[in-house]
Design an enzyme around this catalytic site. Structure first.
Site, short mmCIF file in Angstrom:
data_model
loop_
_atom_site.label_atom_id
_atom_site.label_comp_id
_atom_site.label_asym_id
_atom_site.label_seq_id
_atom_site.Cartn_x
_atom_site.Cartn_y
_atom_site.Cartn_z
CB SER A 131 -27.70 17.52 3.23
OG SER A 131 -26.57 17.13 4.01
CE1 TYR A 189 -28.10 12.94 0.73
CE2 TYR A 189 -26.26 14.02 1.81
CZ TYR A 189 -27.60 13.69 1.78
OH TYR A 189 -28.44 14.11 2.78
#
Length: 263
Positions: A140, A153
């Site tokens: 990401s 995350y």
């Protein structure tokens, strides 16, 4: 590199980016192994492919890291070989650090980091034996810079960069390649399925995700990056500039991210 006669294994293939990759790659001259937890969804996706006989279904849970050697043996036996592993499976998060139980942080690490690492380590001897292989890792932009409400995350995605950069260096001699793909906002259900502080699902979409790239457009760009054997690629809209702001103007990025309050 092209996908002709290649065997490509995709995790997280039952929805979102993984499903988009299956749709595009199934029209190329390659064989696919598709994995996720939900076998019924995988079987339904298989039936939509151009040549279902060239698609194998292997359901498993990334969090069950002790099962990975068995999962890899099953995958190799499907077509006798694996050329590319696309590590796409994972979960996200939307909660403040102070409100997030440590069990949520652990689950994010277990699935997003340890599950991906365990699967890749289990497959690594196969690549070494063949003197060929390609790990593709979907991290990401949050693996390059951080944002509020995504602490666990971000931590897991940052960790993936550290591990796979080292793997690339150690196994260049074995002709093993690593492509790290960093998505920005992509219009999937990742926000709806994100964990909140108590470990339950957020169950709602956010505007930034909804306005992101379509899965189809993202998948096409990602496939091109794999074909070019890129080390690292950022795919998104204007949010990708955060990578460069983090490197050259970190305080400016800090102010912009706080001001945007993207959840």
């Amino acid at each position: 590199m092209n996908f002709n006669n290649k065997v490509v294994w995709i995790t997280g293939a039952s929805s979102g980016i993984g499903k988009g990759l299956v749709e595009h790659l199934s029209n190329m001259d390659c064989k696919l192994i598709i994995s996720a937890r939900n076998k019924a969804k995988l079987e339904a996706i298989k039936l939509t492919c151009k040549t279902p006989e060239n698609v194998a279904v292997i359901p498993f849970d990334l969090a069950e890291i002790n099962n990975m050697k068995t999962v890899v043996e099953t995958a190799v036996n499907c077509f006798g070989n694996i050329d590319i592993l696309i590590n796409n499976g994972g979960i996200s998060q939307r909660s403040l650090i102070v409100d997030t139980d440590i069990s949520v942080d652990k689950k994010l690490m277990d699935v997003d980091y340890l599950g991906t690492v365990a699967l890749s380590k289990a497959l690594l001897p196969h690549f070494i034996k063949n003197k060929n292989g390609h790990f593709v890792v979907v991290t990401s932009l949050m693996g390059k810079f951080s944002s509020p409400y995504r602490s666990g995350y971000c931590g897991a995605k940052h960790a993936l960069h550290g591990f796979f950069d080292a793997l690339r260096m150690e196994h260049q001699k074995d002709n093993i390649k690593v492509t790290i793909v960093c998505p920005g906002f992509v219009n999937t259900n990742i926000a709806k399925n994100a964990l909140i502080g108590d470990g339950s699902l957020q169950n709602k979409q956010d505007q930034a995700t909804e306005k992101g790239l379509t899965v189809s457009e993202f998948s096409k760009r990602m496939i091109k990056a794999i074909q070019k054997e890129k080390f690292e690629v950022y795919i998104g809209k204007k949010e990708i500039f955060g990578v460069y702001l983090k490197r050259f103007f970190p305080k400016l990025l800090h102010r912009l991210v706080i001001k945007s309050d993207v959840r």
